[in-house]
Scaffold this active site. Structure first.
Site, PDB file in Angstrom:
ATOM      1  N   LYS A 220       0.837  -1.213   0.000  1.00  0.00           N
ATOM      2  CA  LYS A 220       0.000   0.000   0.000  1.00  0.00           C
ATOM      3  C   LYS A 220       0.874   1.266   0.000  1.00  0.00           C
ATOM      4  O   LYS A 220       0.647   2.205  -0.755  1.00  0.00           O
ATOM      5  CB  LYS A 220      -0.906  -0.020   1.241  1.00  0.00           C
ATOM      6  N   CYS A 274      -3.799  10.677   1.645  1.00  0.00           N
ATOM      7  CA  CYS A 274      -3.077   9.441   1.328  1.00  0.00           C
ATOM      8  C   CYS A 274      -1.696   9.740   0.765  1.00  0.00           C
ATOM      9  O   CYS A 274      -0.683   9.480   1.398  1.00  0.00           O
ATOM     10  CB  CYS A 274      -3.880   8.644   0.322  1.00  0.00           C
TER      11      CYS A 274
END
Ligand code: SAJ
Length: 425
Positions: A220, A274
């Site tokens: 991720k 993010c």
């Protein structure tokens, strides 16, 4: 020997009803699975209980309203026993760029008293490598009566299955990507991965790709760092082009005609919760080895200041005293066609401009109804046409559809700074 009977999943609890948790909870509930959404914010619970969302995301309001009405989704501040616990809480960074996993730890503490043999606990929040194993250690302390999985004993069959499975959806396209994207399933042990995969297959059409928990965590962070580094390349190039009085948009368009070149688009900086955050998790855990990743973060973080510097140069060419100048900023969100202002470079730029001694700062942001804090009294949320008519300088910060379709003739005679390149080719 299998210690538990694998049966049908009856109840799922989703802890954290934010931009990821709420769409995920609604999607699972749409499969006629009973979902309990948990949040510490009573306003969110009220909103969801009314079948509303408070989030601008295509299709979400309709889905939430329907699953709340059919009673497959309920919301509460209090956790109950469940078959699956899905953790979708924020994992921010501190002012010193250190990861803060307090919300994950708090979620573990709230889940622990409700755990029963056979439960599956999944962490979806973007997390530094090792976070899921820390979760296991915390669970062990809180529930010494239960058997938890061990990273170094993959064939063990634990009482509680623990999985890391990162969310990978794009804001603005969340519901579609939740179903369609491939899912990475990092189980602490092999049975954990299998249980995790069986769970996601209930509502994910993409492949469920099994790996170990550390690889899933770093995967991720790798995806978002890859994008950050590539955007930093475009942003660095935009500064170099500016110094050489070259049109960056034309330059990239031409370079991208090469069959093996694919440069991303520069902008006023990188925002959101993010890409502007996650690379720091790698820098923090591997400071000496993450040179490009750190540099990319610094380049992208510098870009809003570069834009502010350009604005100051443009203000100097306007033949009016500064306190008679009106500026319009088009867009505040961190990317187009959403209402999310988190870490938004456009918001930062507009807030800084409101501190100038100007007559007025018009903000045109079609996706919000009130200005957030951090603005001085010269700033107003305003109508597009009125703002443009009255302005001396117009700064395009976000390429919302509403701006892309504007007839360029309305900018004639206006000083324009286009940070997204929609009118500059
Ligand atoms: N941006 C540019 N130039 C570009 C592309 C993006 O300046 O060419 C800027 C945007 O304006 C924005 C920021 O980057 O400020 C991030 O936007 P984004 O669309 O690249 O990504 P996010 O933050 O909306 O979603 C990302 C996605 N990750 C990747 O594409 C690798 C998404 O799949 C993740 O699920 C999400 O982060 C997340 O939650 O981690």
């Amino acid at each position: 020997m299998i210690k538990k009977q694998r049966g049908n999943i009856l109840r799922v609890s989703v802890i954290g009803l934010g931009y990821i948790g709420l769409p995920t909870a609604a999607l699972i509930a749409s499969e006629n699975i009973k979902v309990l959404g948990i949040d510490i914010n009573p306003e969110i619970i009220d909103t969801v209980t009314k079948g509303e969302t408070g989030i601008v995301e295509p299709g979400l309001e309709k889905l939430v309203s329907s699953v709340v009405q059919s009673k497959f989704l309920t919301a509460s501040m209090k956790l109950e026993s469940s078959d699956v616990f899905l953790i979708t809480v924020p994992t921010p960074i501190t002012k010193d760029y250190l990861p803060n996993i307090n919300h994950v730890e708090a979620a573990v503490e709230s889940i622990a008293p409700h755990l029963k043999i056979g439960n599956l606990v999944i962490l979806e929040s973007t997390s530094p490598v090792g976070t899921t194993e820390k979760m296991v250690e915390l669970f062990k302390k809180l529930r010494p009566d239960l058997d938890f999985p061990d990273f170094y004993n993959k064939s063990e069959i634990p009482d509680i299955n623990i999985v890391y499975s990162p969310e990978r959806v794009l804001p603005g396209n969340i519901l579609q990507e939740l179903r369609a994207n491939d899912r990475i399933i990092g189980g602490v042990s092999n049975t954990c991965s299998q249980e995790g995969s069986d769970f996601y297959k209930r509502f994910v059409d993409g492949d469920c790709l099994i790996t170990d928990v550390r690889t899933a965590e770093l995967c991720k962070l790798t995806e978002n760092s890859f994008r950050d580094v590539n955007i930093a390349f475009a942003n660095e190039l935009s500064i170099i082009a500016d110094e050489n009085e070259i049109n960056i948009w034309e330059l990239i368009k031409l370079a991208n005609l090469h069959p093996r070149v694919n440069i991303l688009q520069p902008g006023p900086g990188v925002g959101g919760h993010c890409i502007a955050v996650d690379p720091w998790f790698i820098v923090n855990s591997n400071p000496n080895s993450s040179k490009i990743i750190r540099q990319a973060r610094e380049i992208n973080d510098f870009k809003p200041r570069f834009i502010l510097d350009k604005v100051h140069k443009l203000l100097n060419v306007i033949e009016k005293p500064i306190n008679e100048i009106i500026i319009t900023c088009l867009g505040l969100s961190f990317k187009p066609n959403i209402d999310d202002l988190r870490e938004s470079p456009s918001l930062y730029i507009a807030q800084e401009l409101s501190n100038l001694n100007i007559k007025k700062l018009n903000i045109v942001e079609p996706n919000i109804t009130t200005l957030p804090g951090g603005f001085s009294r010269v700033a107003y949320l305003n109508d597009l046409n009125e703002s443009i008519d009255s302005s001396d300088l117009i700064i395009l910060l976000v390429d919302h559809n509403e701006f892309k379709t504007l007839n360029q003739s309305i900018f004639e005679e206006k000083l324009l700074l286009d940070t997204r390149g929609i009118w500059s080719l």
